[in-house]
Motif scaffolding. Structure first.
Motif, mmCIF file in Angstrom:
data_model
loop_
_atom_site.group_PDB
_atom_site.id
_atom_site.type_symbol
_atom_site.label_atom_id
_atom_site.label_comp_id
_atom_site.label_asym_id
_atom_site.label_seq_id
_atom_site.Cartn_x
_atom_site.Cartn_y
_atom_site.Cartn_z
ATOM 1 N N ALA A 97 0.932 -1.314 0.130
ATOM 2 C CA ALA A 97 0.045 -0.146 0.019
ATOM 3 C C ALA A 97 0.924 1.179 -0.175
ATOM 4 C CB ALA A 97 -0.886 0.117 1.209
ATOM 5 N N VAL A 98 1.885 1.363 0.795
ATOM 6 C CA VAL A 98 2.751 2.571 0.792
ATOM 7 C C VAL A 98 3.450 2.737 -0.296
ATOM 8 C CG1 VAL A 98 2.693 2.656 3.613
ATOM 9 C CG2 VAL A 98 4.529 1.685 1.986
ATOM 10 N N VAL A 99 3.952 1.523 -0.729
ATOM 11 C CA VAL A 99 4.870 1.657 -2.167
ATOM 12 C C VAL A 99 3.856 2.274 -3.253
ATOM 13 C CG1 VAL A 99 6.119 0.573 -4.104
ATOM 14 C CG2 VAL A 99 6.496 0.133 -1.418
ATOM 15 N N ALA A 100 2.435 1.587 -3.555
ATOM 16 C CA ALA A 100 1.506 2.008 -4.334
ATOM 17 C C ALA A 100 1.209 3.593 -4.147
ATOM 18 C CB ALA A 100 0.284 1.336 -4.314
ATOM 19 N N LEU A 160 9.410 2.789 7.076
ATOM 20 C CA LEU A 160 10.561 3.437 6.650
ATOM 21 C C LEU A 160 10.188 4.004 5.155
ATOM 22 C CD1 LEU A 160 13.589 4.282 5.950
ATOM 23 C CD2 LEU A 160 13.938 1.795 5.146
ATOM 24 N N VAL A 161 9.198 3.183 4.392
ATOM 25 C CA VAL A 161 8.928 3.659 3.110
ATOM 26 C C VAL A 161 7.852 4.850 3.271
ATOM 27 C CG1 VAL A 161 7.727 3.187 0.882
ATOM 28 C CG2 VAL A 161 9.561 1.588 1.931
ATOM 29 N N THR A 162 7.204 4.595 4.343
ATOM 30 C CA THR A 162 5.996 5.848 4.535
ATOM 31 C C THR A 162 6.829 6.940 5.017
ATOM 32 O OG1 THR A 162 4.642 4.051 5.445
ATOM 33 C CG2 THR A 162 4.231 6.300 6.178
ATOM 34 N N TRP A 163 7.744 6.958 5.817
ATOM 35 C CA TRP A 163 8.775 8.087 5.973
ATOM 36 C C TRP A 163 9.255 8.593 4.965
ATOM 37 C CZ3 TRP A 163 14.064 8.643 5.925
ATOM 38 C CH2 TRP A 163 14.704 9.879 6.268
ATOM 39 N N ALA A 164 9.879 7.870 4.074
ATOM 40 C CA ALA A 164 10.734 8.554 2.800
ATOM 41 C C ALA A 164 9.626 9.152 1.732
ATOM 42 C CB ALA A 164 11.526 7.147 2.019
ATOM 43 N N GLY A 165 8.364 8.506 1.810
ATOM 44 C CA GLY A 165 7.344 9.221 0.975
ATOM 45 C C GLY A 165 7.085 10.482 1.521
ATOM 46 N N THR A 166 7.197 10.972 2.695
ATOM 47 C CA THR A 166 6.908 12.246 3.134
ATOM 48 C C THR A 166 7.900 13.301 2.951
ATOM 49 O OG1 THR A 166 8.122 12.082 5.334
ATOM 50 C CG2 THR A 166 5.778 11.273 5.375
ATOM 51 N N THR A 201 6.017 -2.583 -9.567
ATOM 52 C CA THR A 201 7.157 -1.775 -8.801
ATOM 53 C C THR A 201 7.735 -3.031 -7.915
ATOM 54 O OG1 THR A 201 5.531 -1.184 -7.294
ATOM 55 C CG2 THR A 201 6.153 0.202 -8.854
ATOM 56 N N ALA A 202 7.624 -4.084 -8.209
ATOM 57 C CA ALA A 202 8.234 -5.291 -7.642
ATOM 58 C C ALA A 202 8.949 -6.163 -8.767
ATOM 59 C CB ALA A 202 7.286 -6.245 -6.553
ATOM 60 N N SER A 203 9.939 -5.977 -9.102
ATOM 61 C CA SER A 203 10.492 -6.780 -10.334
ATOM 62 C C SER A 203 11.365 -7.947 -9.803
ATOM 63 C CB SER A 203 11.563 -5.843 -10.915
ATOM 64 O OG SER A 203 11.103 -4.532 -11.433
ATOM 65 N N PRO A 204 11.075 -8.924 -10.474
ATOM 66 C CA PRO A 204 11.661 -10.342 -9.952
ATOM 67 C C PRO A 204 13.154 -10.314 -10.571
ATOM 68 C CG PRO A 204 9.935 -10.727 -11.905
ATOM 69 C CD PRO A 204 9.863 -9.321 -11.563
ATOM 70 N N TYR A 205 14.064 -10.687 -9.740
ATOM 71 C CA TYR A 205 15.519 -10.867 -10.114
ATOM 72 C C TYR A 205 15.797 -12.522 -9.847
ATOM 73 C CZ TYR A 205 16.318 -5.762 -10.110
ATOM 74 O OH TYR A 205 16.537 -4.301 -10.243
ATOM 75 N N ARG A 258 12.246 -10.360 -4.871
ATOM 76 C CA ARG A 258 11.622 -9.446 -6.022
ATOM 77 C C ARG A 258 11.874 -7.832 -5.242
ATOM 78 N NH1 ARG A 258 7.498 -12.083 -8.656
ATOM 79 N NH2 ARG A 258 6.912 -14.170 -7.516
ATOM 80 N N ARG A 259 12.447 -7.182 -6.107
ATOM 81 C CA ARG A 259 13.120 -5.936 -5.776
ATOM 82 C C ARG A 259 11.965 -4.632 -6.044
ATOM 83 N NH1 ARG A 259 19.120 -4.418 -6.976
ATOM 84 N NH2 ARG A 259 19.198 -5.818 -4.966
ATOM 85 N N THR A 260 11.779 -3.956 -5.023
ATOM 86 C CA THR A 260 11.366 -2.604 -5.155
ATOM 87 C C THR A 260 12.503 -1.552 -5.072
ATOM 88 O OG1 THR A 260 8.974 -3.215 -4.420
ATOM 89 C CG2 THR A 260 9.634 -0.872 -3.998
#
Length: 299
Positions: free
Chosen positions: A32-35, A69-75, A92-96, A189-191
């Protein structure tokens, strides 16, 4: 010795389509926060922060902390700027899918254990969402920076000889004794999140799975997976960033072990691993995996 447990279109506005990361917001708060982040395409990301020569700091982070962490970075706090999630092929989640190579004596692994100045890693990496595949060599510079070289690669995984071995030798500055052979595969899976105000990017790797390679193929019956933890890396050109300090305030410190070395030590506990003993025992809860990511069914 103990037993170890090509670019997508850039979009400037935030989106709420959680299908692009393969999980729904109702069941996965991180999704949700990445989206909610604006997205960026690969070409734009590389123009702003290619970072082929860089300092890497790696952290093992519980899933709830990674979400925070992602929530904070998004601010955009602490000079992070407008964080953007890399979107490739609508996700936004690429398979490696990576195959690591080493000598018969596991020179790359053993040099890492000894923290040898000329340590290296060699791998092929398939970016499954684009079909791109590369042969990559990673080394350390005299100042401790990670230096990555790569070429497009279409040959099947097997003993690395000829052109592949010449490419490796050219970037190591020496010829290895004997061929390099595939020894381990990893899947995750990498974001990737661009932190433009810091000139850095952050990667979050989840669903990490290791499998030994036997007779040229991954033996999924012996594979191990990382449970409820993500590997978070901060890639920057210089000193620790505000994101590193955010993690430090939560008593999460960088770890020195690579995915390759961690996987080898976990899959083969008879190998020397004294440098990473505490990390492997305390921070990497692994389980025998059930789902096989290495050879997905073809359409």
């Amino acid at each position: 010795m103990s037993t170890l447990p090509t670019s997508a279109k850039t979009r400037g506005a935030a989106r709420t389509d959680t299908t692009r990361i393969g999980r729904t917001a109702s069941t996965d708060p991180l999704a949700a926060v990445v989206a909610a982040l604006p997205t960026i395409g690969l070409e734009s990301l590389n123009r702003q922060a290619a970072l082929q020569v860089r300092h890497d700091r790696k952290y093992i982070v519980p899933l709830p902390v990674a979400t925070e962490l992602v929530t904070w970075a998004g601010t955009g706090a602490a000079g992070v700027g407008q964080a953007r999630a890399l979107e490739v092929a609508g996700s936004t989640a690429s398979p490696y899918d990576s195959t690591y190579y080493d000598t018969l004596e596991l020179a790359a692994y053993r040099m890492a254990v000894r923290r040898h100045r000329h340590r290296f890693k060699v791998r092929t990496r398939l970016y499954a969402d684009t079909g791109d595949r590369f042969l990559e060599v990673k080394t350390k510079s005299a100042s401790g920076q990670t230096v990555k070289h790569r070429i497009s690669w279409a040959l099947p995984d097997g003993a690395l000889t000829g052109e592949g071995l010449e490419f490796v030798a050219a970037h190591l500055g020496r010829t290895l004794a004997g061929p390099l052979r595939p020894v381990m595969r990893t899947f995750y899976r990498r974001t990737t999140v661009l932190l433009p105000g810091l000139g850095a990017r952050m990667t979050l790797d989840r669903d990490l799975q290791w499998a030994p390679v036997h007779d040229g193929g991954a033996d999924e019956s012996l594979s191990l997976g990382l449970s409820q933890r993500l590997i978070v890396e901060i890639k920057s050109s210089g000193h620790p960033t505000a994101v590193d300090h955010w993690l430090w305030r939560r008593r999460i410190r960088p770890v020195s072990v690579s995915k390759y070395c961690a996987g080898q030590a976990l899959l083969h506990p008879d190998l020397p691993h004294h440098r990473w003993h505490r990390t492997l025992h305390r921070d990497l809860p692994v389980v025998q995996t059930v789902q096989n990511h290495f050879d997905p069914p073809k359409d």
